[in-house]
Motif scaffolding. Structure first.
Motif, PDB file in Angstrom:
ATOM      1  N   ALA A 261     -63.166 100.441  55.124  1.00 39.44           N
ATOM      2  CA  ALA A 261     -64.037 101.063  55.970  1.00 39.44           C
ATOM      3  C   ALA A 261     -64.728 100.320  57.024  1.00 39.44           C
ATOM      4  O   ALA A 261     -64.052  99.622  57.632  1.00 39.44           O
ATOM      5  N   LEU A 262     -65.817 100.325  57.113  1.00 34.70           N
ATOM      6  CA  LEU A 262     -66.306  99.731  58.371  1.00 34.70           C
ATOM      7  C   LEU A 262     -66.504  98.410  58.469  1.00 34.70           C
ATOM      8  O   LEU A 262     -66.326  97.675  59.354  1.00 34.70           O
ATOM      9  N   VAL A 263     -66.710  97.606  57.338  1.00 34.99           N
ATOM     10  CA  VAL A 263     -66.583  96.238  57.082  1.00 34.99           C
ATOM     11  C   VAL A 263     -65.358  95.587  57.791  1.00 34.99           C
ATOM     12  O   VAL A 263     -65.218  94.699  58.778  1.00 34.99           O
ATOM     13  N   HIS A 264     -64.214  96.115  57.390  1.00 31.30           N
ATOM     14  CA  HIS A 264     -62.955  95.755  57.709  1.00 31.30           C
ATOM     15  C   HIS A 264     -62.613  95.998  59.289  1.00 31.30           C
ATOM     16  O   HIS A 264     -62.014  95.302  60.063  1.00 31.30           O
ATOM     17  N   GLY A 265     -63.216  97.244  59.695  1.00 34.88           N
ATOM     18  CA  GLY A 265     -62.953  97.627  61.144  1.00 34.88           C
ATOM     19  C   GLY A 265     -63.787  96.691  62.089  1.00 34.88           C
ATOM     20  O   GLY A 265     -63.057  96.280  63.042  1.00 34.88           O
ATOM     21  N   MET A 266     -64.823  96.066  61.534  1.00 37.00           N
ATOM     22  CA  MET A 266     -65.508  95.298  62.516  1.00 37.00           C
ATOM     23  C   MET A 266     -65.152  93.888  62.288  1.00 37.00           C
ATOM     24  O   MET A 266     -65.275  92.974  63.256  1.00 37.00           O
TER      25      MET A 266
END
Length: 389
Positions: A261-266
């Motif tokens: 989710a968001l952690v990996h996207g960022m």
């Protein structure tokens, strides 16, 4: 509910299992591997742990060791040239996430028409075909790449870390031997360990989670949470090392079937632009991003806290979820995770790249799986929060 699940066909796990690598190849009818690894694995002699059983079995093999910490399109192209120059029938990725991801991308690109660039396969494209099967042998308890349908490759023309997903990236087999992790430096142990915890947690709160990925994620968190500080404090703790290795693989199975989710996207843009190791960039972002999604994903985060043992079964969701954020901050403190500022990233350069990084994060698709889906401005704000002083 119909669930689609993917996993390697064969997984051999346990101390000393790398000695059976040739037997694994034989079971799969393979005998001419190209071993993909990195220069340190060669210079340190570690790669001999994989090559010795191949040599003893009389197999014909070669080694491609020109991989880099963040695999690039140019390295993939060089690897494909080596692959096509011989009569290899499989690739063995031996090392951390970079050699394994390199081997996966080599298989995918080698199956494409000549002249194709690896960027043709970045999401939302589906990379479902590989020229040869890939067998993965991880030497860190972190990336879970040995069990996933993903590879991440940097486009050197844009400094974009491209997420590539599909059955072509799914290893045919994995050999998971925790004894290969005993010599890891403390920093790598910490960063890869938090990486695996991030995989499990993000898979658990992902909007694409399912009942089976939840089982993998819960098991992974139960193994990783109580053992990460143990392997940091005592690298020779075999019981903790084994738990971490098993947890990392289970976390890989979890996010391979539920996505991150968001952690990996960022995290990917941070790694691409500032060459921060992937697990470390995840760790830098994890507390702030978890706090950002807490309201919308409270029940899931609360359950994760209970599974990890940082909240009691009797504790309400609001309190338990908050305890999770506190634990992630404490974990970063205890494992000496630096902020981007503390790692030495220049503030002006960081701030100047934030709009680009936010757009690249959104383009990966991973933020859309988050309990709370951010827009570009909110991602920029999270980057600023994580930067530190």
């Amino acid at each position: 509910m119909v669930m689609q699940l993917v996993a390697p066909r064969l997984m051999l796990m346990g101390g000393g299992s790398v000695a059976k690598l040739a037997e694994v190849l034989a079971q799969l009818g393979l005998s001419r591997p190209l071993v993909v690894t990195d220069p340190f694995m060669v210079s340190s002699g570690m790669v001999e742990r994989a090559l010795s059983p191949l040599r003893a079995a009389g197999l014909s093999f070669a080694v491609f060791s020109d991989t880099v910490p963040d695999p690039t399109d140019t390295v993939i192209e060089a690897g494909v040239a080596v692959l096509k120059s011989g009569s290899y029938d499989c690739l063995v990725g031996f090392g951390g996430g970079s050699p394994m991801d390199t081997a996966k991308a080599m298989a995918i690109l080698a199956a494409a028409p000549p002249g194709t660039h690896i960027r043709a396969f970045k999401v939302p494209a589906a990379a479902n075909t590989g020229a040869v099967p890939v067998i993965c042998v991880p030497t860190t308890a972190g990336t879970g790449s040995e069990a996933t349908r993903f590879t991440v490759i940097t486009d050197t023309t844009s400094d974009e870390k491209m997420l590539i997903a599909g059955l072509g990236a799914l290893p045919l087999a994995a050999v998971v031997d925790h004894e290969l992790t005993f010599s890891l430096p403390a920093r790598i142990t910490a960063d890869t360990g938090i990486d695996s915890l991030t995989h499990a947690l993000e898979a658990f709160v992902s909007k694409r989670a399912n009942a089976v990925s939840d089982d993998y994620a819960r098991s992974a968190m139960r193994l990783i949470a109580p053992n990460l500080r143990r392997v940091w404090a005592d690298p020779a703790d075999a019981t903790a090392r084994e738990a971490m290795m098993r947890g990392a693989t289970l976390a890989g199975l979890a996010f391979s079937n539920a996505s991150v989710a968001l952690v990996h996207g960022m995290s990917r843009p941070v790694g691409a632009h500032f060459h921060v190791p992937h697990g470390l960039s995840n760790a830098m972002l994890l507390p702030a991003v978890t706090a950002f999604g807490l309201e919308e994903g409270r029940a899931r985060y609360a359950e994760a806290a209970r599974v990890m043992g940082v909240a009691t079964e009797q504790e309400g969701d609001q309190s338990a979820a908050q305890r999770l954020v506190e634990e992630l901050r404490a974990l970063n403190h205890d494992l000496q995770v630096p902020t981007p500022a503390g790692w030495g990233i220049d503030a002006d350069k960081w701030n100047g790249l934030l709009p680009t990084m936010a757009q690249q994060a959104l383009a990966s698709g991973s933020p859309g799986n988050n309990p709370r889906v951010p827009d570009a401005d909110q991602i920029v704000a999270l980057y600023r929060e994580a930067y530190g002083r």
